[in-house]
Motif scaffolding. Sequence first.
Motif, PDB file in Angstrom:
ATOM      1  N   VAL A 131       0.836  -1.207   0.000  1.00  0.00           N
ATOM      2  CA  VAL A 131       0.000   0.000   0.000  1.00  0.00           C
ATOM      3  C   VAL A 131       0.867   1.252   0.000  1.00  0.00           C
ATOM      4  CG1 VAL A 131      -1.741   1.313   1.277  1.00  0.00           C
ATOM      5  CG2 VAL A 131      -1.967  -1.171   1.037  1.00  0.00           C
ATOM      6  N   ARG A 132       1.792   1.335   0.931  1.00  0.00           N
ATOM      7  CA  ARG A 132       2.639   2.530   1.026  1.00  0.00           C
ATOM      8  C   ARG A 132       3.440   2.779  -0.262  1.00  0.00           C
ATOM      9  NH1 ARG A 132       5.857   3.517   6.255  1.00  0.00           N
ATOM     10  NH2 ARG A 132       3.914   4.528   6.778  1.00  0.00           N
ATOM     11  N   PRO A 133       4.127   1.774  -0.817  1.00  0.00           N
ATOM     12  CA  PRO A 133       4.853   2.030  -2.065  1.00  0.00           C
ATOM     13  C   PRO A 133       3.948   2.521  -3.198  1.00  0.00           C
ATOM     14  CG  PRO A 133       5.572  -0.037  -1.109  1.00  0.00           C
ATOM     15  CD  PRO A 133       4.404   0.430  -0.303  1.00  0.00           C
ATOM     16  N   PHE A 134       2.734   1.967  -3.284  1.00  0.00           N
ATOM     17  CA  PHE A 134       1.809   2.439  -4.317  1.00  0.00           C
ATOM     18  C   PHE A 134       1.407   3.883  -4.066  1.00  0.00           C
ATOM     19  CE2 PHE A 134       1.683  -1.668  -6.064  1.00  0.00           C
ATOM     20  CZ  PHE A 134       1.010  -1.620  -7.272  1.00  0.00           C
ATOM     21  N   GLN A 135       1.151   4.222  -2.818  1.00  0.00           N
ATOM     22  CA  GLN A 135       0.774   5.597  -2.498  1.00  0.00           C
ATOM     23  C   GLN A 135       1.909   6.574  -2.778  1.00  0.00           C
ATOM     24  OE1 GLN A 135      -0.453   4.977   1.570  1.00  0.00           O
ATOM     25  NE2 GLN A 135      -2.602   4.708   0.996  1.00  0.00           N
ATOM     26  N   GLU A 136       3.139   6.133  -2.585  1.00  0.00           N
ATOM     27  CA  GLU A 136       4.295   7.000  -2.782  1.00  0.00           C
ATOM     28  C   GLU A 136       4.725   7.113  -4.239  1.00  0.00           C
ATOM     29  OE1 GLU A 136       7.319   5.482  -0.183  1.00  0.00           O
ATOM     30  OE2 GLU A 136       6.272   6.146   1.622  1.00  0.00           O
ATOM     31  N   HIS A 137       4.568   6.033  -5.014  1.00  0.00           N
ATOM     32  CA  HIS A 137       5.164   6.000  -6.356  1.00  0.00           C
ATOM     33  C   HIS A 137       4.176   5.933  -7.511  1.00  0.00           C
ATOM     34  CE1 HIS A 137       9.080   5.639  -4.502  1.00  0.00           C
ATOM     35  NE2 HIS A 137       8.602   4.656  -3.744  1.00  0.00           N
ATOM     36  N   HIS A 143       1.480   8.894 -13.188  1.00  0.00           N
ATOM     37  CA  HIS A 143       2.060   7.560 -13.050  1.00  0.00           C
ATOM     38  C   HIS A 143       1.045   6.609 -12.420  1.00  0.00           C
ATOM     39  CE1 HIS A 143       5.784  10.030 -13.190  1.00  0.00           C
ATOM     40  NE2 HIS A 143       6.208   9.018 -13.913  1.00  0.00           N
ATOM     41  N   PRO A 144      -0.045   6.323 -13.109  1.00  0.00           N
ATOM     42  CA  PRO A 144      -1.078   5.474 -12.495  1.00  0.00           C
ATOM     43  C   PRO A 144      -0.576   4.046 -12.266  1.00  0.00           C
ATOM     44  CG  PRO A 144      -1.571   5.846 -14.807  1.00  0.00           C
ATOM     45  CD  PRO A 144      -0.386   6.709 -14.470  1.00  0.00           C
ATOM     46  N   GLY A 145      -0.955   3.501 -11.111  1.00  0.00           N
ATOM     47  CA  GLY A 145      -0.561   2.128 -10.781  1.00  0.00           C
ATOM     48  C   GLY A 145      -1.551   1.092 -11.271  1.00  0.00           C
ATOM     49  N   PHE A 146      -2.723   1.582 -11.693  1.00  0.00           N
ATOM     50  CA  PHE A 146      -3.786   0.660 -12.098  1.00  0.00           C
ATOM     51  C   PHE A 146      -4.297   1.013 -13.491  1.00  0.00           C
ATOM     52  CE2 PHE A 146      -3.674   0.662  -7.536  1.00  0.00           C
ATOM     53  CZ  PHE A 146      -3.776  -0.671  -7.222  1.00  0.00           C
ATOM     54  N   GLY A 157       2.482   0.069 -12.048  1.00  0.00           N
ATOM     55  CA  GLY A 157       2.098  -0.725 -10.883  1.00  0.00           C
ATOM     56  C   GLY A 157       2.973  -1.956 -10.712  1.00  0.00           C
ATOM     57  N   TYR A 158       3.243  -2.643 -11.823  1.00  0.00           N
ATOM     58  CA  TYR A 158       4.118  -3.817 -11.742  1.00  0.00           C
ATOM     59  C   TYR A 158       5.544  -3.421 -11.370  1.00  0.00           C
ATOM     60  CZ  TYR A 158       0.785  -7.339 -13.202  1.00  0.00           C
ATOM     61  OH  TYR A 158      -0.277  -8.209 -13.240  1.00  0.00           O
ATOM     62  N   GLN A 159       6.019  -2.289 -11.859  1.00  0.00           N
ATOM     63  CA  GLN A 159       7.360  -1.826 -11.501  1.00  0.00           C
ATOM     64  C   GLN A 159       7.464  -1.573  -9.997  1.00  0.00           C
ATOM     65  OE1 GLN A 159       7.554   1.579 -14.084  1.00  0.00           O
ATOM     66  NE2 GLN A 159       8.474   0.435 -15.776  1.00  0.00           N
ATOM     67  N   TRP A 161       5.472  -2.794  -7.605  1.00  0.00           N
ATOM     68  CA  TRP A 161       5.328  -4.063  -6.893  1.00  0.00           C
ATOM     69  C   TRP A 161       6.634  -4.856  -6.946  1.00  0.00           C
ATOM     70  CZ3 TRP A 161       1.667  -8.641  -8.545  1.00  0.00           C
ATOM     71  CH2 TRP A 161       1.579  -9.564  -7.493  1.00  0.00           C
ATOM     72  N   ALA A 162       7.222  -4.970  -8.125  1.00  0.00           N
ATOM     73  CA  ALA A 162       8.468  -5.730  -8.272  1.00  0.00           C
ATOM     74  C   ALA A 162       9.584  -5.126  -7.416  1.00  0.00           C
ATOM     75  CB  ALA A 162       8.880  -5.788  -9.739  1.00  0.00           C
ATOM     76  N   ALA A 163       9.685  -3.811  -7.378  1.00  0.00           N
ATOM     77  CA  ALA A 163      10.711  -3.166  -6.552  1.00  0.00           C
ATOM     78  C   ALA A 163      10.485  -3.470  -5.075  1.00  0.00           C
ATOM     79  CB  ALA A 163      10.715  -1.655  -6.799  1.00  0.00           C
ATOM     80  N   THR A 164       9.232  -3.537  -4.662  1.00  0.00           N
ATOM     81  CA  THR A 164       8.899  -3.847  -3.271  1.00  0.00           C
ATOM     82  C   THR A 164       9.260  -5.293  -2.952  1.00  0.00           C
ATOM     83  OG1 THR A 164       7.105  -2.226  -3.414  1.00  0.00           O
ATOM     84  CG2 THR A 164       7.054  -3.738  -1.551  1.00  0.00           C
ATOM     85  N   ILE A 165       8.937  -6.197  -3.866  1.00  0.00           N
ATOM     86  CA  ILE A 165       9.304  -7.609  -3.689  1.00  0.00           C
ATOM     87  C   ILE A 165      10.831  -7.736  -3.611  1.00  0.00           C
ATOM     88  CG2 ILE A 165       9.348  -9.891  -4.789  1.00  0.00           C
ATOM     89  CD1 ILE A 165       6.586  -9.141  -6.036  1.00  0.00           C
ATOM     90  N   LYS A 166      11.523  -7.098  -4.538  1.00  0.00           N
ATOM     91  CA  LYS A 166      12.984  -7.187  -4.583  1.00  0.00           C
ATOM     92  C   LYS A 166      13.604  -6.647  -3.295  1.00  0.00           C
ATOM     93  CE  LYS A 166      17.032  -6.050  -7.307  1.00  0.00           C
ATOM     94  NZ  LYS A 166      17.565  -5.376  -8.497  1.00  0.00           N
ATOM     95  N   GLY A 167      13.032  -5.557  -2.758  1.00  0.00           N
ATOM     96  CA  GLY A 167      13.554  -5.009  -1.513  1.00  0.00           C
ATOM     97  C   GLY A 167      13.487  -6.015  -0.372  1.00  0.00           C
ATOM     98  N   LEU A 168      12.365  -6.725  -0.265  1.00  0.00           N
ATOM     99  CA  LEU A 168      12.243  -7.738   0.779  1.00  0.00           C
ATOM    100  C   LEU A 168      13.173  -8.920   0.507  1.00  0.00           C
ATOM    101  CD1 LEU A 168      11.005  -8.861   3.361  1.00  0.00           C
ATOM    102  CD2 LEU A 168       9.105  -9.738   1.965  1.00  0.00           C
ATOM    103  N   LEU A 169      13.251  -9.354  -0.740  1.00  0.00           N
ATOM    104  CA  LEU A 169      14.137 -10.473  -1.067  1.00  0.00           C
ATOM    105  C   LEU A 169      15.596 -10.139  -0.757  1.00  0.00           C
ATOM    106  CD1 LEU A 169      12.557 -11.810  -4.382  1.00  0.00           C
ATOM    107  CD2 LEU A 169      12.399 -12.821  -2.088  1.00  0.00           C
ATOM    108  N   LYS A 170      16.003  -8.893  -0.975  1.00  0.00           N
ATOM    109  CA  LYS A 170      17.372  -8.472  -0.629  1.00  0.00           C
ATOM    110  C   LYS A 170      17.611  -8.589   0.872  1.00  0.00           C
ATOM    111  CE  LYS A 170      18.512  -5.100  -4.202  1.00  0.00           C
ATOM    112  NZ  LYS A 170      18.801  -3.678  -4.420  1.00  0.00           N
TER     113      LYS A 170
END
Length: 179
Positions: A131-137, A143-146, A157-159, A161-170
């Motif tokens: 939620v927060r990354p979508f609200q921020e980016h 730059h619509p996410g949907f 939106g996929y960019q 989401w993917a950056a958020t996933i990658k951040g956690l995976l790191k």
Amino acid sequence: MLTLLMLGDSLVEWGDWSRHLPEVAVINRGIAGEMTEELSVRLMDEIEACPNPDAVLIQSGTNNLLFGYMLFPTMLITMLQRLRLCYPGIPLIVNSLMPMPIVAPQDLEEVNRELARAAAATENCHFLDTVRPFQEHCLPITHPGFLNDQVHLSTRGYQVWAATIKGLLKQLFPDTLPG
């Protein structure tokens, strides 16, 4: 290369993961239109088909929420228990539902709180707040996410989401993913 099993609905299925997460081998097991209870039914087949992922991400409940079925996080708890038994020791990731403009914010907050609780109650399970990354980016005009349906993700939106996933995976695999 890190292997991530992604389970979920159309948001998972329609992602171009080799483009958005090129450093991760994503096993895409999303099915458009699927409800959480349908994912629960096929879960053991998915586990058998992918016996050795490095991590599992579940993004499910979008369709349940759209139809007003708010109790699906309870079903997720039993799914997480089965995943933990079959994949001892690997990280499980519960993805929040995205901040879809078509959904009442209070409903989204309530469901995401329950999803976070389910993740917290499971060993080595992480809640991924999108939620927060979508609200921020993602900005509605520039730059619509949907997409216009207010449910499915745009490229932006996929960019995000993917950056958020990658951040956690790191964080989970600091020696595996490049900086």
